[in-house]
Design an enzyme around this catalytic site. Structure first.
Site, mmCIF file in Angstrom:
data_model
loop_
_atom_site.group_PDB
_atom_site.id
_atom_site.type_symbol
_atom_site.label_atom_id
_atom_site.label_comp_id
_atom_site.label_asym_id
_atom_site.label_seq_id
_atom_site.Cartn_x
_atom_site.Cartn_y
_atom_site.Cartn_z
ATOM 1 N N ASP A 187 -39.195 -86.073 -57.387
ATOM 2 C CA ASP A 187 -39.845 -87.561 -57.740
ATOM 3 C C ASP A 187 -38.259 -88.108 -58.172
ATOM 4 O O ASP A 187 -37.549 -87.361 -58.625
ATOM 5 C CB ASP A 187 -40.777 -87.806 -58.467
ATOM 6 C CG ASP A 187 -41.423 -89.072 -58.685
ATOM 7 O OD1 ASP A 187 -40.751 -89.978 -58.048
ATOM 8 O OD2 ASP A 187 -42.471 -89.403 -59.014
HETATM 9 C C1 BGC Z 1 -42.724 -92.728 -57.995
HETATM 10 C C2 BGC Z 1 -42.912 -92.513 -56.600
HETATM 11 C C3 BGC Z 1 -41.887 -92.899 -55.646
HETATM 12 C C4 BGC Z 1 -40.475 -93.046 -56.063
HETATM 13 C C5 BGC Z 1 -39.678 -94.039 -55.219
HETATM 14 C C6 BGC Z 1 -41.054 -92.896 -58.393
HETATM 15 O O1 BGC Z 1 -41.018 -93.523 -59.588
HETATM 16 O O2 BGC Z 1 -43.019 -91.999 -58.842
HETATM 17 O O3 BGC Z 1 -44.209 -92.341 -56.370
HETATM 18 O O4 BGC Z 1 -42.078 -92.777 -54.328
HETATM 19 O O5 BGC Z 1 -40.484 -93.666 -57.565
HETATM 20 O O6 BGC Z 1 -39.996 -95.275 -55.284
#
Ligand code: BGC
Length: 713
Positions: free
Chosen positions: A241
């Site tokens: 993530d």
């Molecule tokens: C989120 C993800 C997301 C990523 C990119 C993160 O903060 O938890 O779900 O895909 O950001 O935007």
């Protein structure tokens, strides 16, 4: 690519041959994002503009992973905004969800991406979770079925990424919280739907921010390698993530996390020296590099070659799909008779409607976090009603002035109150108006500044928008409005907007009709109007239990740094404690009435299905979700486990036999030592129902497994 497509080379050989041609630097480049670290503060802004790329090697024609978010539609540019994932869960219709996946994948590709982080299958442990709207509710079987359908659809065009692995069901402390979970709950409750999506072909898994059993998920070898790869056989690649999701460049690689997303941060800083000193073996790098290339090559070789043009974006077909899904997602919770007939659908002779409430004329598509979609246009509830009923007089008010709202309601035949939640009440936190305050910590002062900045992010996001919910109730002003309008007009319909459970006890007995319309996407207003008028029936069923009080749910402390996840949550906890839900899991009324009768129940390895005779006993065309539950009925309070479901539509008076495929999972147990699955002890019985059952009196015996025999199927 050509050789793979022609079947002359398999994807493993292609990945091998590509890595053989790459320089050391190029191999390292596969293992993190391509964007420089100074882009960090601009991530939220850029996410909406272009794909984020990782591992592009133009010299060898390797396009890299070209990332887009996409849970409710593509976040790049103006694309189709579908109803949020939770709304789509309420359709209980995997075939429809697969079509949504195809549409999202197509639009992702048309925006220049080849990878969609659209499949979120974290379980709704508690409806207070700020990102509840991004998941499929509280049940592993429903979540697995819907997530798998989305995955199959998305993969027609782009690589599908399933997230957030694993046990990520709290928002405010998502970067830190440590989840304690025993083997039983982990494997039998919180992971089965991830496995289902992996089995459905997910190309990639995104690791979560949180810790599980003391280890951050990017360095959690026990889950990323032992379970995901060795036990489940996942052959794709794992990404982190974003930004805060990578804690250690080397340990994460060894644990099985292949790509640090989305910037050149920890790995760019630490890996070259670690490779030079021999701390990280070439074979470790190559293992990850090959996984990434293999998946990308496989994917590129098997999908449709011609790229879609931008005409597919927010096309009439995709808008029509968004509308159909929104209508099928609306849950009719209550529909009492006011005069002689139930209040809904609206009487054709209606001449004057009062449409009242903060959310009546707003585009309210969900939170403003990473899954935010900005469609070219949005139909509000009021606009939808105006278009559907051009001849009906419509008066409207925000409801801020209670007395004026009540007077307006009293003058109309029927009052519709549209209230609920928006991005201020729930959603992904931290992303605050274009600058991601939390992630600044990483670029500025590392360890020293990280904590204060995350803390600041929490404070800011608390006041600005999103995060975990502070209450499961409506805002007090909304509840007051409902009571005031209902007192002025007995024909009052409440339309709730939101991403998960909203408690109704404070006012539900004062209104005859209640609908849960979710964040219904760009066509939500049209869909709502079509359900209210009866042009379409309300096809939604609750993907979670709606309790009478939050006290009947597990405790939820959004500031907790550590939590215990057990096998008692949602409807299961209500069942175990003997609490009646306000509206049980799986519940939703229709404009017609249905009868379900379980015909026979062979449920073994040979025939994992049940047959149910369904009869439409009402006077209108309608759909029903045939739900099959199992429980150990030897205990005083049986706990219902959903094993399978099928949605069907029937003409009035029609009858059909429906075959429901069953997932034995919830009746099985996994032996942590042998990793083998076997029957759980108990006196198991099966029931066909229209929602989670309140009584097991009519259940059909399934199998009895004595404690000592547990283990034999
Ligand atoms: C989120 C993800 C997301 C990523 C990119 C993160 O903060 O938890 O779900 O895909 O950001 O935007």
């Amino acid at each position: 690519m050509r050789a793979v497509r022609a079947g002359e080379l398999d994807a493993d050989d292609a990945a091998e041959s590509l890595t053989a041609q790459m320089t050391g630097g190029e191999v390292l480049g596969l293992l993190d994002g391509d964007s420089p670290r100074w882009l960090l503060p601009f991530i939220p802004l850029l996410l909406g503009r272009r794909p984020f790329v990782a591992g592009e090697v133009p010299r060898l024609g390797i396009p890299g992973i070209r990332f887009s978010d996409g849970g409710r539609g593509v976040v790049i540019g103006a694309c189709t905004a579908f109803p949020v994932t939770m709304a789509r869960a309420a359709t209980w219709n995997p075939a429809l969800e697969e079509r949504v996946g195809v549409a999202i994948g197509l639009e992702t590709r048309a925006r220049g991406a080849n990878y969609s982080a659209s499949v979120c299958v974290n379980l709704l442990r508690h409806p207070g979770w700020g990102r509840a709207q991004e998941c499929y509710g509280e049940d592993p079987v429903l979540t697995g079925g819907m997530g798998s359908a989305l995955t199959r659809g998305v993969r027609v065009n782009v690589m599908a990424c399933v997230k957030h692995f694993a046990l990520n069901s709290m928002e405010n402390e998502r970067f830190e919280v440590d989840v304690t979970v025993d083997e039983h709950a982990l494997h039998e409750v919180y992971l089965p739907h991830f496995k289902a999506v992996v089995d459905a072909g997910a190309d990639s898994v995104m690791s979560a921010y949180n810790r599980v059993r003391g280890e951050y998920m990017d360095v959690n070898r026990a889950l990323l390698t032992d379970v995901l790869r060795n036990e489940w056989g996942f052959t794709g690649f794992v990404t982190s993530d974003w930004v805060f999701g990578t804690h250690d460049a080397i340990l994460s690689l060894r644990a099985g996390m292949d790509v640090e997303m989305p910037l050149r941060l920890l790995r760019a800083r630490d890996l070259p020296a670690a490779v030079r000193s021999g701390q990280v073996a070439d074979s470790t790098l190559l293992l990850s590099a090959r996984r990434i290339l293999r998946s990308s090559v496989m994917h590129a070789a098997t999908r449709e070659q011609a790229s879609p043009g931008t005409a597919v974006i927010a096309s009439p077909a995709n808008r029509a799909l968004a509308r159909q899904v929104a209508a099928e997602s609306i849950v009719l919770l209550k529909n009492d008779a006011t005069d002689t007939a139930p209040l809904l659908p609206l009487a054709p002779a209606t001449r004057h409607l009062a449409v009242i409430g903060r959310l009546a004329s707003r585009a309210n598509l969900g939170d403003h976090g990473s899954s935010r979609v900005r469609p070219p246009s949005t139909v509000s509830p009021l606009q939808g009603l105006r278009e559907a009923l051009p001849l009906v007089r419509m008066t409207t008010s925000s409801g801020r002035n209670l007395r004026a709202a009540a007077t307006m309601a009293a003058k109309a035949e029927t009052a519709i109150v549209v209230v609920g939640l928006d991005q201020h009440d729930e959603g992904e936190s931290v992303v605050t108006g274009g600058v991601d305050v939390g992630v600044l910590g990483r670029s500025v002062g590392w360890a020293l500044l990280r904590k204060p900045l995350v803390g600041l992010a929490h404070i800011v996001s608390h006041f600005v928008r999103g995060g975990d919910r502070r209450s499961l109730e409506l805002r007090p002003s909304d509840a007051r409005l409902i009571r005031k309008v209902a007192a002025a007009n007995p024909h009052t319909i409440v339309v709730l907007i939101g991403g998960s459970a909203i408690l109704t006890e404070g006012w539900r007995y004062s209104v005859p009709a209640i609908l849960l319309a979710w964040y219904g996407g760009m066509e939500g207003g049209h869909a709502l109007a079509s359900v209210l008028t009866g042009a379409v029936e309300p096809g939604g069923r609750l993907p979670f239990a709606l309790p009478t009080t939050a006290a009947h749910l597990p405790p939820f402390d959004s500031s907790a740094k550590s939590v215990v996840y057990d096998d008692k949550w949602g409807q299961r906890l209500l069942d175990a404690d003997g609490h009646t839900a306000a509206f049980p899991f799986g519940f939703g009324l229709s404009y017609t009435t249905m009868e379900h009768a379980l015909l026979h129940h062979r449920f073994d390895d040979a025939d994992r299905s049940a047959h149910v005779r369904v009869t439409n006993t009402g006077s209108r065309l309608g759909s029903t979700v045939v739900q099959i539950y199992a429980a150990d009925v030897s205990v005083r309070r049986p706990v219902a486990q959903l094993l399978g479901f099928t949605k069907v539509a029937l003409q009035p008076g029609a009858e059909m036999t429906v075959q429901v495929t069953l997932d034995a999972g919830p009746t099985l147990q996994r032996d942590p030592a042998t990793r083998q699955w076997s029957s759980r002890a108990g006196d198991w019985a099966l029931l066909a129902a229209q929602h989670s059952p309140v009584s097991w009196a009519d259940a059909v015996p399934l199998r009895r497994v004595e404690g000592s025999q547990a283990g034999r199927i």
